[in-house]
Design an enzyme around this catalytic site. Structure first.
Site, short mmCIF file in Angstrom:
data_model
loop_
_atom_site.label_atom_id
_atom_site.label_comp_id
_atom_site.label_asym_id
_atom_site.label_seq_id
_atom_site.Cartn_x
_atom_site.Cartn_y
_atom_site.Cartn_z
CD GLU A 1 -13.25 0.80 -1.61
OE1 GLU A 1 -13.97 0.20 -2.45
OE2 GLU A 1 -13.48 1.97 -1.22
CG HIS B 1 -11.08 -8.77 -9.45
ND1 HIS B 1 -11.33 -9.46 -8.28
CD2 HIS B 1 -12.07 -9.10 -10.32
CE1 HIS B 1 -12.44 -10.17 -8.44
NE2 HIS B 1 -12.90 -9.98 -9.66
CB ILE C 1 -8.08 28.12 13.30
CG1 ILE C 1 -8.68 29.41 13.85
CG2 ILE C 1 -6.74 28.41 12.62
CD1 ILE C 1 -8.84 30.53 12.82
CG PHE D 1 -11.58 -0.48 -5.57
CD1 PHE D 1 -11.62 0.50 -6.54
CD2 PHE D 1 -12.50 -1.51 -5.62
CE1 PHE D 1 -12.56 0.46 -7.55
CE2 PHE D 1 -13.45 -1.56 -6.63
CZ PHE D 1 -13.49 -0.58 -7.60
N PRO E 1 -1.62 11.33 8.16
CG PRO E 1 -1.62 11.26 5.84
CD PRO E 1 -1.18 10.49 7.05
CG LEU E 2 -5.27 16.30 9.55
CD1 LEU E 2 -5.98 17.63 9.35
CD2 LEU E 2 -4.77 16.19 10.98
#
Length: 469
Positions: free
Chosen positions: A303, A353, A79, A329, A7-8
């Site tokens: 993160e 955690h 665009i 996270f 992904p970008l």
């Protein structure tokens, strides 16, 4: 191809990681008259990349770390898939990057070769800041009916528009046939071979002057462990076993990291602003913000950026990056962890955690859904179409690691799905015994664990060159 960006924004984050690796490696290995590590990182981004939140995380850090050998070309064509971006992306990008501490060049005409060369030279001349070159371009340039429109973004031009584009560009050669002069202009093999030969000569001179450093650099880039790593690790584990101290598992992790840091100078640790809770800091850790040749990176509350930067550091080679945060996270960083698994990069995530009852943090910090969603096979991929899921604990250690390396020696520590051996994994801390079994988890040890056992887990894990951890 240097990376699988997915992904970008992740390619930009990977580039920041590569630039961090280059700067740190240069500080650790270069000596007067011997700039053996000396290269630049160039990355191309579009409007969508800079809309993604990860771009803020990593570009902010790049400016703070003054990654002057990082150059970013911003293809600003205005665009995206949904059309002209003015209605949803009106940022002053130049001001944004200047605020990060970047040099901003342009806007320039992205179709003007001379302007691109001049801007690149200007970027390279700045020895204190990363550079953003804003390039105004026309998407689908040359396609008469579709240039400048979203229809040319992700869809084929079509036979008629291809014919019209050929006519507009006065291009008459058959598909996939290039003029000989164009092929020759793009053929950099001879130039590349000459530059590589020159670097090899420099490295030979470096090896004569600093043989130990040269051998260490070669070892790191080969991804090999130090020759005495196994023996020294075994000695340390034996000493810890003899002491038989019982400590909390996060403390055991910290002690294991500390012992390993003296054996693995390629360790480049970090945490997303939770070092005091993850216990990823150790005696001897030196932050990059204070020492260019340090071994610890304070990522801040980033993160996703941390995980994607770690992928870039691993791809660059020369370091074994690890980073810590709370398991919940990891949800922010999930896609970067997935890309590490797909690329089989050697990165280590310390995710703590993991309890289903975290007290004052309440439901927003609890991770039952996370534990049940995280499934993986021995190739780092999520199994599909199986009859049950195997939850993954926060630091995939203990016998699962050993099973990957030497399954024949470990007995029944896994089970089989359709002929594929699948590991059972446990929590690092928080849920044990019957509580773990009740949600489908097989605990690896009851109660707290010793750092000698955890060191053994990490030792085995580090021997695996091609996996995210």
């Amino acid at each position: 191809v240097e990376t699988t960006t997915g992904p970008l924004g992740q390619g930009l984050a990977n580039a920041v990681g590569m630039a961090i690796a280059e700067k740190t490696l240069a500080a650790q290995f270069n000596r007067p008259g011997h700039d053996i590590v000396d290269h630049r990182t160039h990355v191309f981004v579009g409007d969508g990349c800079l809309m993604e939140g990860i771009s803020h995380e990593v570009c902010s850090l790049a400016g703070t770390l003054a990654l002057a050998k990082l150059t970013c070309y911003y293809d600003a064509n205005g665009i995206s898939i949904d059309g002209e971006i003015d209605g949803w992306f009106s940022d002053d990008t130049a001001a944004r990057f200047r605020a990060y501490g970047w040099q901003v060049i342009g806007p320039i005409d992205g179709h003007d070769r001379a302007a691109l060369i001049a801007a690149t030279q200007e970027a390279h001349a700045d020895s204190e800041h990363p550079s953003l070159i804003i390039c105004r371009t026309l998407i689908g340039a040359g396609a008469p009916a579709k240039q400048g429109k979203e229809i040319s973004h992700g869809s084929p031009l079509g036979a008629a528009e291809v014919a019209a584009t050929r006519a507009a560009l006065d291009w008459h050669l058959p598909p996939f046939e290039m003029p000989a002069d164009v092929v020759a202009a793009w053929d950099a093999r001879q130039q590349g071979a000459a530059r590589h030969s020159a670097w090899q000569e420099r490295f030979r001179a470096y090896a004569e002057a600093y043989p130990e450093l040269a051998a260490e650099l070669a070892r790191r880039f080969a991804g090999e462990l130090p020759a005495d790593f196994i023996a020294r690790s075994d000695d340390w584990i034996a000493s810890v076993a003899a002491t038989a101290e019982t400590v909390a598992s996060r403390k055991a992790s910290q002690q294991a990291i500390e012992s390993l840091s003296s054996l693995l100078p390629e360790f480049l640790g970090g945490s997303a602003d939770l070092a005091g809770s993850n216990l990823t800091l150790w005696r001897g850790a030196r932050g990059l913000q204070d020492a260019a040749d340090g071994n610890y990176l304070h990522y801040g509350v980033r993160e996703f950026g941390m995980a994607a930067i770690m992928n870039g550091i691993a791809l660059h080679r020369g370091f074994l990056p690890f980073g810590g945060t709370f398991l919940i996270f990891m949800e922010y960083a999930r896609n970067a962890l997935r890309m590490a698994a797909i690329m089989q990069q050697r990165v280590v995530h310390v995710l703590t955690h993991d309890s289903i009852g975290l007290g004052e943090d309440g439901p927003t910090g609890e991770i039952i859904a996370t534990e049940m969603q995280e499934t993986i096979d021995e190739h780092g991929r999520v199994p599909i179409g199986q009859d049950e899921a195997i939850p993954i604990g926060p630091v995939r250690m203990r016998r699962i690691v050993l099973e990957k390396l030497a399954p024949e020696d470990l007995g029944d520590v896994g089970h089989t799905h359709g002929g594929t051996r699948m590991p059972r994994l446990g929590f690092l801390d928080g849920v044990h015994g019957e509580d773990a079994q009740s949600i489908g988890q097989t605990p690896l040890r009851q109660g707290t664990g010793g750092h000698g056992a955890l060191h053994a887990d990490i030792k085995a894990l580090l021997s695996t060159k091609d996996r995210a951890m």
